[in-house]
Design an enzyme around this catalytic site. Structure first.
Site, PDB file in Angstrom:
ATOM      1  N   CYS B 177      45.205  49.219 -15.219  1.00 20.12           N
ATOM      2  CA  CYS B 177      45.504  49.154 -13.780  1.00 20.12           C
ATOM      3  C   CYS B 177      45.327  50.547 -13.185  1.00 20.12           C
ATOM      4  CB  CYS B 177      46.937  48.697 -13.540  1.00 20.12           C
ATOM      5  SG  CYS B 177      47.390  47.179 -14.371  1.00 20.12           S
ATOM      6  N   HIS B 181      44.072  52.360  -9.578  1.00 16.24           N
ATOM      7  CA  HIS B 181      45.204  52.383  -8.645  1.00 16.24           C
ATOM      8  C   HIS B 181      46.059  53.638  -8.718  1.00 16.24           C
ATOM      9  CE1 HIS B 181      44.620  48.401  -7.005  1.00 16.24           C
ATOM     10  NE2 HIS B 181      44.502  47.888  -8.208  1.00 16.24           N
ATOM     11  N   ARG B 226      47.251  37.517  -7.951  1.00 20.85           N
ATOM     12  CA  ARG B 226      46.680  38.866  -7.829  1.00 20.85           C
ATOM     13  C   ARG B 226      46.535  39.509  -9.219  1.00 20.85           C
ATOM     14  NH1 ARG B 226      42.980  40.488  -5.543  1.00 20.85           N
ATOM     15  NH2 ARG B 226      42.459  41.166  -7.602  1.00 20.85           N
ATOM     16  N   CYS B 230      43.106  40.520 -11.080  1.00 20.39           N
ATOM     17  CA  CYS B 230      42.878  41.895 -11.521  1.00 20.39           C
ATOM     18  C   CYS B 230      42.534  41.899 -13.003  1.00 20.39           C
ATOM     19  CB  CYS B 230      44.126  42.752 -11.308  1.00 20.39           C
ATOM     20  SG  CYS B 230      44.279  43.404  -9.640  1.00 20.39           S
TER      21      CYS B 230
END
Lengths: 106, 269
Positions: B177, B181, B226, B230
């Site tokens: 992630c 991000h 979501r 992802c």
């Protein structure tokens, strides 16, 4: 069975700001489903908005309107507590009417 | 009629003139678009349907969800989302909103877990009850602040596991992630990605982010979707719906969004 509309009517001076959200697939007749078959055309054909029983808007719609359509309008000369009712009819003959009252500005 | 059409065209023209479409300030253009949508968010229709489903007697046991304990006591919906995920003694698990609703639907209403999972994401032909219920429960925490509890040892464990998962690179693309991000200005094509190291952006993701009506999918999607998406974009193994992995990640995100003012359902591309 169709979903209820979401209606909001708020007074701004002597004008009621009316906001209508409708739940409808609004199929264009060109989309294909997972099996590759054409999904039959299915859309709202006519919309009528009444203010205390008097028609203030009549609309004829086509497949060009999006899924889950939104309609906003302003009704002159409205007062708090007035009744606003909305009716739509689609090409399969399904019909739905929902009603709300004009709310005083918050 | 004609006049309103012209008015619409003028508004569209002004909109284009004022906001030149370039990758650099796509955030501004998207923010304006979101603002316009948020006033009449079709997600409200999901919340409305969820409210009806919540009170309706359904399932093999013919029960409503009004006895469902979302953390604040049976039937207490207001403010529940602000304090999830949290530890539940009856299941001895940390649960997010989706997994807790699933527990209630199985225990109280007698629905089958497999059926709920099969219908977790709505399609154009079939609405998902889960997406409607999450929209309703989420919207009942509006104007409150995110405040996920970390008092219980398991809650801290899930938060820590989520943090580990967030930063752990894996899969054929060796992504985590954090790859996308943890920096400002990153994009996937034209989509600006939130920098989750920035508390403000983190709050936005959680408190006004999911559940959200997604224009491209013509449906409300939840945080579970979501995360699932992802995960797919990173070419990871499929993320199980309401799995401990997904709840741990949600714990990490929601815990770090503390103080974010909730406004749900959101609107997304």
């Amino acid at each position: 069975m169709s979903e209820p509309m979401r209606l909001r009517a708020t007074l701004q001076g002597d004008v009621a700001d009316v906001r209508i959200l409708m739940r409808h697939p609004m199929e264009t007749g060109t989309r294909k489903d997972a099996k590759g078959e054409i999904v039959p055309v299915h859309f709202i054909q006519s919309v009528t908005v009444n203010h205390n029983g008097k028609t203030v808007l009549e609309a004829q719609w086509s497949q060009a309107i999006s899924r889950d359509p939104f309609l906003g309008l302003r009704v002159k000369g409205a007062k708090a507590g007035d009744k606003i009712s909305v009716t739509w009819t689609d090409n399969k003959g399904d019909k739905r009417t929902d009603e709300t009252t004009v709310a005083a500005p918050s | 009629m004609t006049r309103s059409v012209y008015a619409g065209l003028t508004a569209a023209a002004l909109f284009c003139a004022a906001v030149p479409l370039s990758a650099q300030n796509s955030a501004d253009a998207l923010a304006i678009g979101r603002q316009m949508l948020a006033e009449d968010n079709p997600g409200e229709l999901w919340a409305q349907r969820g409210e009806r489903l919540f009170a309706e007697k359904r399932g093999p046991k013919g029960a409503s969800l009004e006895r469902c304990d979302l953390g604040l006591g049976p039937g207490k919906v207001a403010g529940a989302f602000a304090q999830l995920p949290r530890y539940f003694a009856d299941t001895d698990k940390v649960q997010d909103l989706e997994s807790r609703l699933m527990t209630c639907m199985v225990e109280l209403q007698g629905f089958k877990r497999e059926d709920i999972i099969r219908n977790r994401f709505g399609t154009p032909d079939r609405d998902s009850d889960m997406e409607a219920l999450v929209s309703y429960v989420g919207s009942k925490s509006n104007r409150m602040q995110m405040d996920m509890p970390l008092a219980h040892a398991k809650e801290r464990e899930f938060y820590k596991s989520g943090e580990y998962l967030f930063f752990r690179r894996s899969g054929p693309l060796d992504f985590s992630c954090a790859t996308c991000h943890t920096e400002d200005g990153k994009r996937v094509r034209l989509q600006d990605l939130p920098n989750m190291m920035d508390p403000k952006q983190m709050q936005m993701v959680v408190s006004t982010g999911w559940p959200a009506y997604r224009g491209t999918q013509a449906s409300v999607r939840t945080m579970q979707h979501r995360l699932y998406d992802c995960n797919w974009q990173m070419r990871q193994a499929d993320l199980g719906f309401a799995s401990d992995t997904s709840v741990a990640l949600t714990s990490y995100l929601n815990g770090r969004a503390k103080g974010g003012v909730i406004q749900l359902p959101g609107v997304r591309r």
